[in-house]
Design an enzyme around this catalytic site. Sequence first.
Site, mmCIF file in Angstrom:
data_model
loop_
_atom_site.group_PDB
_atom_site.id
_atom_site.type_symbol
_atom_site.label_atom_id
_atom_site.label_comp_id
_atom_site.label_asym_id
_atom_site.label_seq_id
_atom_site.Cartn_x
_atom_site.Cartn_y
_atom_site.Cartn_z
ATOM 1 N N SER A 103 49.393 31.099 48.148
ATOM 2 C CA SER A 103 48.552 31.428 47.207
ATOM 3 C C SER A 103 48.507 30.554 46.156
ATOM 4 O O SER A 103 47.219 30.423 45.433
ATOM 5 C CB SER A 103 48.760 32.906 46.548
ATOM 6 O OG SER A 103 49.948 32.743 46.108
ATOM 7 N N ASN A 104 49.404 29.859 45.622
ATOM 8 C CA ASN A 104 49.227 28.738 44.667
ATOM 9 C C ASN A 104 48.380 27.518 45.175
ATOM 10 O O ASN A 104 47.588 27.034 44.296
ATOM 11 C CB ASN A 104 50.727 28.288 44.168
ATOM 12 C CG ASN A 104 51.383 29.161 43.108
ATOM 13 O OD1 ASN A 104 50.750 29.382 41.980
ATOM 14 N ND2 ASN A 104 52.134 30.193 43.355
ATOM 15 N N MET A 161 59.861 25.342 50.276
ATOM 16 C CA MET A 161 61.102 25.552 50.240
ATOM 17 C C MET A 161 62.335 24.750 50.765
ATOM 18 O O MET A 161 63.160 24.994 51.450
ATOM 19 C CB MET A 161 61.480 26.963 50.955
ATOM 20 C CG MET A 161 60.625 28.126 50.879
ATOM 21 S SD MET A 161 60.780 28.627 49.271
ATOM 22 C CE MET A 161 62.136 29.629 49.258
ATOM 23 N N HIS A 200 57.615 27.680 39.556
ATOM 24 C CA HIS A 200 58.623 28.532 39.857
ATOM 25 C C HIS A 200 58.439 29.690 38.930
ATOM 26 O O HIS A 200 57.793 29.806 37.552
ATOM 27 C CB HIS A 200 60.012 27.874 39.313
ATOM 28 C CG HIS A 200 61.166 28.692 39.523
ATOM 29 N ND1 HIS A 200 61.757 28.806 40.901
ATOM 30 C CD2 HIS A 200 61.910 29.391 38.578
ATOM 31 C CE1 HIS A 200 62.807 29.429 40.757
ATOM 32 N NE2 HIS A 200 62.896 29.964 39.295
ATOM 33 N N GLU A 220 51.014 32.462 37.557
ATOM 34 C CA GLU A 220 50.966 31.137 38.206
ATOM 35 C C GLU A 220 49.720 30.648 38.534
ATOM 36 O O GLU A 220 49.558 29.353 38.464
ATOM 37 C CB GLU A 220 51.840 31.434 39.627
ATOM 38 C CG GLU A 220 53.275 31.876 39.212
ATOM 39 C CD GLU A 220 54.105 32.038 40.450
ATOM 40 O OE1 GLU A 220 53.913 31.113 41.406
ATOM 41 O OE2 GLU A 220 54.786 33.175 40.399
HETATM 42 C C1 GRF Z 1 55.539 31.400 43.952
HETATM 43 O O1 GRF Z 1 56.180 32.416 43.210
HETATM 44 C C2 GRF Z 1 56.088 29.967 43.424
HETATM 45 O O2 GRF Z 1 56.301 30.177 42.008
HETATM 46 C C3 GRF Z 1 57.498 30.162 44.072
HETATM 47 O O3 GRF Z 1 57.173 30.381 45.559
HETATM 48 C C4 GRF Z 1 56.146 31.307 45.440
HETATM 49 C C5 GRF Z 1 55.299 30.974 46.402
HETATM 50 O O4 GRF Z 1 54.046 31.786 46.713
HETATM 51 N N1 GRF Z 1 57.893 28.563 44.235
HETATM 52 P P1 GRF Z 1 52.683 31.068 47.420
HETATM 53 O O5 GRF Z 1 53.195 30.683 48.569
HETATM 54 O O6 GRF Z 1 52.064 30.138 46.538
HETATM 55 O O7 GRF Z 1 51.889 32.333 47.383
#
Ligand code: GRF
Length: 205
Positions: free
Chosen positions: A22-23, A99, A118, A183
């Site tokens: 999603s980010n 990750m 984060h 975020e």
């Molecule tokens: C987000 O909460 C980010 O802050 C963390 O992992 C999550 C990833 O979510 N590092 P997405 O894959 O961007 O939806």
Amino acid sequence: MSPDPGASQPARIGILISGRGSNMVALIDAVRDQRIPKAQVAVVISDQPNAAGLVKAKEQDLETLVIERRGRTRAEHDREVVAALQARHVDLVCLAGYMRILSGEFLDAFPGRVLNIHPSLLPSFPGLDAQQQALEDGAKTAGCTVHLVDETLDGGPIIAQRVVTVHDDDTVESLSARILVEEHKLYPEAVTLVLKKIPGLTADT
Ligand code: GRF
């Protein structure tokens, strides 16, 4: 890696994901509507073949790559990722739910040019389950952080943060959802800030 001074080429962003993405979508949208000015997403790379974010990136007609670790050392895996980013002349690397901790070799290839997001107000609550850590600790404020990446877990200089108030009846799910909204605003803002500071990139003009 070394942008041509005075060039009119957009800054090239590489996004690394492991999951939902999603980010990543927030960054793609911000590039498309020029909230991140003079930039383009050059490639999306996942270490997980089934990452849902890959489907979303393909829907946006972006190049996607899967580079799995497959029993190799971190350095070997990172070498392949770096080669893929360099082959696409990536200027800035954005980790978006990626990750993995990066090797020194990776960071040396993109000095000061790797960002991570984060879901906590770092340096509080690094690592997994940051929102749960905040709730268990009784924190009254939570939030999210974009930082430059170093070799430590969620370490490195902080670029920008957004604060989210913790409600008495918050669950991990409700708090995570409110942080995620922030975020998606914060990451494009932070990328824009960083691109402005990289000499020679068009976003600094
Ligand atoms: C987000 O909460 C980010 O802050 C963390 O992992 C999550 C990833 O979510 N590092 P997405 O894959 O961007 O939806």
